[in-house]
Design an enzyme around this catalytic site. Structure first.
Site, mmCIF file in Angstrom:
data_model
loop_
_atom_site.group_PDB
_atom_site.id
_atom_site.type_symbol
_atom_site.label_atom_id
_atom_site.label_comp_id
_atom_site.label_asym_id
_atom_site.label_seq_id
_atom_site.Cartn_x
_atom_site.Cartn_y
_atom_site.Cartn_z
ATOM 1 N N ASN A 191 0.814 -1.224 0.000
ATOM 2 C CA ASN A 191 0.000 0.000 0.000
ATOM 3 C C ASN A 191 0.847 1.275 0.000
ATOM 4 O O ASN A 191 0.386 2.310 -0.477
ATOM 5 C CB ASN A 191 -0.935 -0.024 1.215
ATOM 6 C CG ASN A 191 -1.557 1.330 1.489
ATOM 7 O OD1 ASN A 191 -2.443 1.773 0.774
ATOM 8 N ND2 ASN A 191 -1.048 2.017 2.511
ATOM 9 N N LEU A 233 4.774 18.200 -14.414
ATOM 10 C CA LEU A 233 4.759 17.937 -15.860
ATOM 11 C C LEU A 233 6.124 17.371 -16.223
ATOM 12 O O LEU A 233 7.141 17.758 -15.621
ATOM 13 C CB LEU A 233 4.515 19.240 -16.630
ATOM 14 C CG LEU A 233 3.127 19.872 -16.427
ATOM 15 C CD1 LEU A 233 3.041 21.205 -17.178
ATOM 16 C CD2 LEU A 233 2.026 18.930 -16.883
ATOM 17 N N LEU A 234 6.168 16.476 -17.206
ATOM 18 C CA LEU A 234 7.444 15.812 -17.525
ATOM 19 C C LEU A 234 8.522 16.829 -17.894
ATOM 20 O O LEU A 234 9.691 16.638 -17.563
ATOM 21 C CB LEU A 234 7.235 14.792 -18.658
ATOM 22 C CG LEU A 234 8.467 13.941 -18.991
ATOM 23 C CD1 LEU A 234 8.944 13.136 -17.787
ATOM 24 C CD2 LEU A 234 8.185 13.014 -20.164
ATOM 25 N N LYS A 262 2.131 3.090 -11.372
ATOM 26 C CA LYS A 262 0.880 2.367 -11.103
ATOM 27 C C LYS A 262 0.518 1.428 -12.260
ATOM 28 O O LYS A 262 -0.029 0.342 -12.034
ATOM 29 C CB LYS A 262 -0.253 3.360 -10.824
ATOM 30 C CG LYS A 262 -0.037 4.152 -9.516
ATOM 31 C CD LYS A 262 0.071 3.229 -8.314
ATOM 32 C CE LYS A 262 0.151 3.980 -6.992
ATOM 33 N NZ LYS A 262 0.241 3.086 -5.827
ATOM 34 N N TYR A 297 3.967 8.853 -11.601
ATOM 35 C CA TYR A 297 2.960 8.076 -10.856
ATOM 36 C C TYR A 297 2.252 7.101 -11.800
ATOM 37 O O TYR A 297 2.062 5.924 -11.474
ATOM 38 C CB TYR A 297 1.966 9.059 -10.237
ATOM 39 C CG TYR A 297 0.986 8.457 -9.254
ATOM 40 C CD1 TYR A 297 1.404 8.070 -7.978
ATOM 41 C CD2 TYR A 297 -0.357 8.311 -9.582
ATOM 42 C CE1 TYR A 297 0.488 7.533 -7.069
ATOM 43 C CE2 TYR A 297 -1.269 7.781 -8.686
ATOM 44 C CZ TYR A 297 -0.844 7.401 -7.427
ATOM 45 O OH TYR A 297 -1.745 6.877 -6.526
ATOM 46 N N GLY A 332 2.832 4.338 -0.827
ATOM 47 C CA GLY A 332 2.943 5.013 -2.119
ATOM 48 C C GLY A 332 3.128 6.497 -1.917
ATOM 49 O O GLY A 332 2.748 7.043 -0.871
HETATM 50 P P1 NAD Z 1 -0.902 8.514 2.181
HETATM 51 O O1 NAD Z 1 0.146 9.453 1.660
HETATM 52 O O2 NAD Z 1 -1.960 9.053 3.072
HETATM 53 O O3 NAD Z 1 -0.204 7.275 2.935
HETATM 54 C C1 NAD Z 1 0.890 6.584 2.381
HETATM 55 C C2 NAD Z 1 1.695 5.945 3.512
HETATM 56 O O4 NAD Z 1 2.832 5.290 2.910
HETATM 57 C C3 NAD Z 1 2.245 6.964 4.508
HETATM 58 O O5 NAD Z 1 1.989 6.542 5.835
HETATM 59 C C4 NAD Z 1 3.741 6.984 4.215
HETATM 60 O O6 NAD Z 1 4.551 7.280 5.356
HETATM 61 C C5 NAD Z 1 3.955 5.558 3.714
HETATM 62 N N1 NAD Z 1 5.209 5.451 2.939
HETATM 63 C C6 NAD Z 1 5.630 6.311 1.980
HETATM 64 N N2 NAD Z 1 6.861 5.924 1.554
HETATM 65 C C7 NAD Z 1 7.199 4.805 2.255
HETATM 66 C C8 NAD Z 1 8.334 3.949 2.257
HETATM 67 N N3 NAD Z 1 9.380 4.190 1.466
HETATM 68 N N4 NAD Z 1 8.360 2.896 3.104
HETATM 69 C C9 NAD Z 1 7.290 2.641 3.919
HETATM 70 N N5 NAD Z 1 6.181 3.435 3.959
HETATM 71 C C10 NAD Z 1 6.144 4.492 3.139
HETATM 72 O O7 NAD Z 1 -1.537 7.829 0.874
HETATM 73 P P2 NAD Z 1 -2.990 7.164 0.688
HETATM 74 O O8 NAD Z 1 -3.881 8.148 0.058
HETATM 75 O O9 NAD Z 1 -3.408 6.472 1.938
HETATM 76 O O10 NAD Z 1 -2.640 6.076 -0.448
HETATM 77 C C11 NAD Z 1 -2.301 4.729 -0.163
HETATM 78 C C12 NAD Z 1 -2.066 4.001 -1.488
HETATM 79 O O11 NAD Z 1 -3.233 4.105 -2.300
HETATM 80 C C13 NAD Z 1 -0.919 4.567 -2.303
HETATM 81 O O12 NAD Z 1 -0.233 3.505 -2.946
HETATM 82 C C14 NAD Z 1 -1.625 5.446 -3.320
HETATM 83 O O13 NAD Z 1 -0.870 5.627 -4.491
HETATM 84 C C15 NAD Z 1 -2.879 4.625 -3.573
HETATM 85 N N6 NAD Z 1 -4.007 5.421 -4.111
HETATM 86 C C16 NAD Z 1 -4.596 6.419 -3.394
HETATM 87 C C17 NAD Z 1 -5.677 7.134 -3.955
HETATM 88 C C18 NAD Z 1 -6.401 8.242 -3.209
HETATM 89 O O14 NAD Z 1 -7.366 8.798 -3.761
HETATM 90 N N7 NAD Z 1 -6.027 8.562 -1.958
HETATM 91 C C19 NAD Z 1 -6.096 6.849 -5.249
HETATM 92 C C20 NAD Z 1 -5.454 5.851 -5.952
HETATM 93 C C21 NAD Z 1 -4.415 5.134 -5.377
#
Ligand code: NAD
Length: 450
Positions: free
Chosen positions: A293, A301-302, A360, A356, A295
Site C-alpha cells: 500500500n 509535468l514531464l 501504477k 505516478y 505510495g
Molecule cells: P498517504 O500518503 O496518506 O499514505 C501513504 C503511507 O505510505 C504513509 O503513511 C507513508 O509514510 C507511507 N510510505 C511512503 N513511503 C514509504 C516507504 N518508502 N516505506 C514505507 N512506507 C512508506 O496515501 P494514501 O492516500 O493512503 O494512499 C495509499 C495508497 O493508495 C498509495 O499507494 C496510493 O498511491 C494509492 N491510491 C490512493 C488514492 C487516493 O485517492 N487517496 C487513489 C489511488 C491510489
C-alpha cells in the site's frame, strides 16, 4: 467522512431544495456493519433457459446465506438485488428474456440495491455467436451500472477456465458484490477462475475469513493503510504494520488499534522482503498476506520533472514491490496472497503524473506476471485500483479539480479508505483463490479509463 455536498443534498431543507433544483444528488452509500443483512431486500435470481441449473445453484446458496430469494419478477417487492445468470447462453437472442426481466424490476430496486451478472468469458476458440453473446454481457453490465441510481451498483462475475458458477471463489465474489462491502465498486467485471491444483479451496467463515492468518500492510501509519490494517484485523488477521521511521507515531497508533505489531521499515530497503518475512516468522510464526500500500506522489509535468522526483516515485511505488515479492517467492512462502495498490491514474493516465502513472501501470503489469509464479505456491497476486478516495492526500488537491474528481463517476462522489480496504480484504481472503492476476477498480465507475 462523506463529503459536505453529499451531506447537504441528503439532509433537511437542502435536500428538498436540491430536488426542486434538479441538482445531482449523490446517495449516502450503505457500508458494511457486522450483523446487518447481506442485502437491503429480497434477491431476484433470473437466467436464460440453458443457465437454469447454475441459477438454481446460486439461488440455493443465497438461501443458505439467509436471503429471501425469489425466482420470478413481481410488483410486491422492494428488491434488494437482482442476479442475472447467463453462463450457458450461446446466442444473443438467448439472453433477451432474462435481461428484460431484470429491467422489469429496476424501478423497484431499493436504494443501495445490487445487480450482479454471472457469465462466462469470451475465449479465442468460441464461435462468433458465442463470443458475441459473452462479450455482449460485459457491455450490458457496464451500461446498466450507469443507469442505476440511489447508491445501487452493478458488477459482474466473469467465469474463466471452466470455473463453476458455485465454486468457492465465484460465490465469495457474488457475496462481495451483493454486500455493503463493495459500496464503491461499480461497473466492474471480475474474471474468476477455478482454484489451481493443490491450492486450498474450502469455504471460509464469512465474518472472519482471515482468522489465523498473518498479514503485512505497508504504509500503515495513515490514510488508506490504516483502513486496510483495521479491516484485515476485523476479518480475523494478525496484522504487521509497516511504515518509515519518520511516521513512527502513526504507525504505533495503527498497530495498537489493531492489536498487531509495528515494523519501522523503508520499503525501498534492499532487504525489505527478507526483513518482513523475518519479523512475521519470529513474532507471528507465519506470513499469509502482503498488502503493498505504501505510495507517494511527486506530481510535475514531464518537462519540469527532476530526476529525484521520477526516481522516488518509481522506487517507492514500484521497485519496492518487485523486490519484496522476489524475496518472498525466493523464500518459497506457500499460499501467499499479494494485493498491490495501483490507481486509475495507471489505467487512464493523468496530466502531471507521468511518474505516478508509470509506477501504477507498472504495478498492474507486475501483478499479471507475478500471478502464475505465486500460483505455483498456491497463492495469488492481484491489484486494487482506487479512483478518487477521500484522504489527506486528496484533500490537498485544488478545490475545482477535487470537485470534478469526486463527481465524475456513476456514484457522483469520492470513496472512503474503507472501500479500498474492503476490496483488499476480499482479495486477501482464502475464499478467492480463483481470482488471480486481476485488477479490481474501486472507483464508483469513474469516467476515467475503461
Ligand atoms: P498517504 O500518503 O496518506 O499514505 C501513504 C503511507 O505510505 C504513509 O503513511 C507513508 O509514510 C507511507 N510510505 C511512503 N513511503 C514509504 C516507504 N518508502 N516505506 C514505507 N512506507 C512508506 O496515501 P494514501 O492516500 O493512503 O494512499 C495509499 C495508497 O493508495 C498509495 O499507494 C496510493 O498511491 C494509492 N491510491 C490512493 C488514492 C487516493 O485517492 N487517496 C487513489 C489511488 C491510489
Amino acid at each position: 467522512m462523506t463529503d459536505s455536498y453529499t451531506r447537504l443534498v441528503n439532509t433537511g431543507i437542502t435536500k428538498t431544495l436540491s430536488k426542486k433544483l434538479g441538482l445531482p444528488r449523490p446517495a449516502v452509500l450503505r457500508r458494511h456493519r457486522p450483523g446487518e443483512p447481506l442485502t437491503v431486500g429480497p434477491v431476484l435470481v433470473v437466467s436464460d433457459a440453458a443457465s437454469k441449473p447454475d441459477a438454481d445453484a446460486v439461488a440455493q446458496t443465497l438461501l443458505g446465506w439467509g436471503t429471501d430469494v425469489r425466482r420470478e419478477p413481481s410488483d410486491d417487492a422492494r428488491w434488494g438485488a437482482v442476479v442475472l445468470v447467463v453462463t450457458e447462453a450461446a446466442r444473443p437472442a438467448d439472453v433477451s428474456d432474462a435481461v428484460l426481466a431484470v429491467g422489469s424490476v429496476l424501478r423497484r430496486l431499493a436504494p443501495n440495491g445490487r445487480v450482479v451478472t454471472v457469465s462466462r468469458a469470451a475465449t479465442d476458440g468460441d464461435s462468433p455467436e458465442l463470443a458475441a453473446t459473452r462479450a455482449g454481457v460485459d457491455g450490458f453490465l457496464r451500461s446498466l451500472a450507469k443507469e442505476l441510481r440511489a447508491g445501487a451498483t452493478g458488477n459482474g462475475i466473469v467465469l474463466t477456465g471452466g470455473a463453476a458458477a458455485d465454486s468457492t471463489s465465484a460465490l465469495a465474489t457474488l457475496r462481495f458484490f451483493l454486500s455493503a462491502r463493495s459500496a464503491f465498486v461499480d461497473g466492474q467485471l471480475l474474471p474468476v477462475g477455478p482454484a489451481p491444483a493443490g491450492a486450498e479451496d474450502a469455504p471460509v467463515d464469512d465474518d472472519r475469513p482471515l482468522a489465523g492468518r498473518v498479514a503485512v500492510v505497508t504504509g500503515a501509519a495513515r490514510g488508506i493503510g490504516v483502513a486496510i490494517a483495521k479491516t484485515l484485523a476485523r476479518d480475523g488477521a494478525s496484522v504487521i504494520c509497516v511504515d518509515v521511521p519518520a511516521a513512527g507515531e502513526g504507525l504505533a497508533r495503527t498497530a495498537n488499534a489493531v492489536g498487531g505489531t509495528a515494523l519501522q521499515l523503508d520499503v525501498t530497503a534492499d532487504d525489505a522482503g527478507t526483513r518482513i518475512l523475518e519479523h512475521a516468522r519470529s513474532r507471528h510464526g507465519r506470513l499469509d498476506v502482503v498488502v503493498h500500500n505504501a505510495g507517494i506522489l511527486r506530481d510535475k509535468l514531464l518537462a519540469n520533472m527532476k530526476p529525484e522526483q521520477w526516481d522516488a516515485v518509481t522506487a517507492v511505488n514500484l521497485a519496492s514491490q518487485l523486490r519484496i515479492n522476489a524475496q518472498l517467492l525466493e523464500a518459497g512462502v506457500q499460499g501467499l496472497r499479494i494485493v498491490s495498490l495501483a490507481s486509475i491514474a495507471g489505467i487512464a493516465g493523468n496530466r502531471g503524473q507521468t511518474n505516478y502513472g508509470f509506477s501504477k501501470a507498472g504495478v498492474i503489469g507486475h501483478t499479471r506476471a507475478t500471478a502464475p509464479l505465486v500460483a505455483r505456491l498456491g497463492g495469488t497476486a492481484n491489484a486494487v485500483a482506487p479512483g478518487f478516495i477521500e484522504t489527506e492526500m486528496t484533500r490537498t488537491i485544488p478545490a475545482v479539480t477535487r470537485e470534478m474528481g469526486r463527481r465524475a463517476s456513476s456514484l457522483q462522489q469520492g470513496g472512503l479508505p474503507v472501500d479500498v480496504a474492503e476490496a483488499v480484504a476480499f482479495l486477501a481472503s482464502p475464499a478467492t483463490v480463483g481470482v488471480n492476476g486481476e485488477v479490481l477498480r474501486v472507483c464508483g465507475q469513474s469516467w476515467l479509463g475503461r
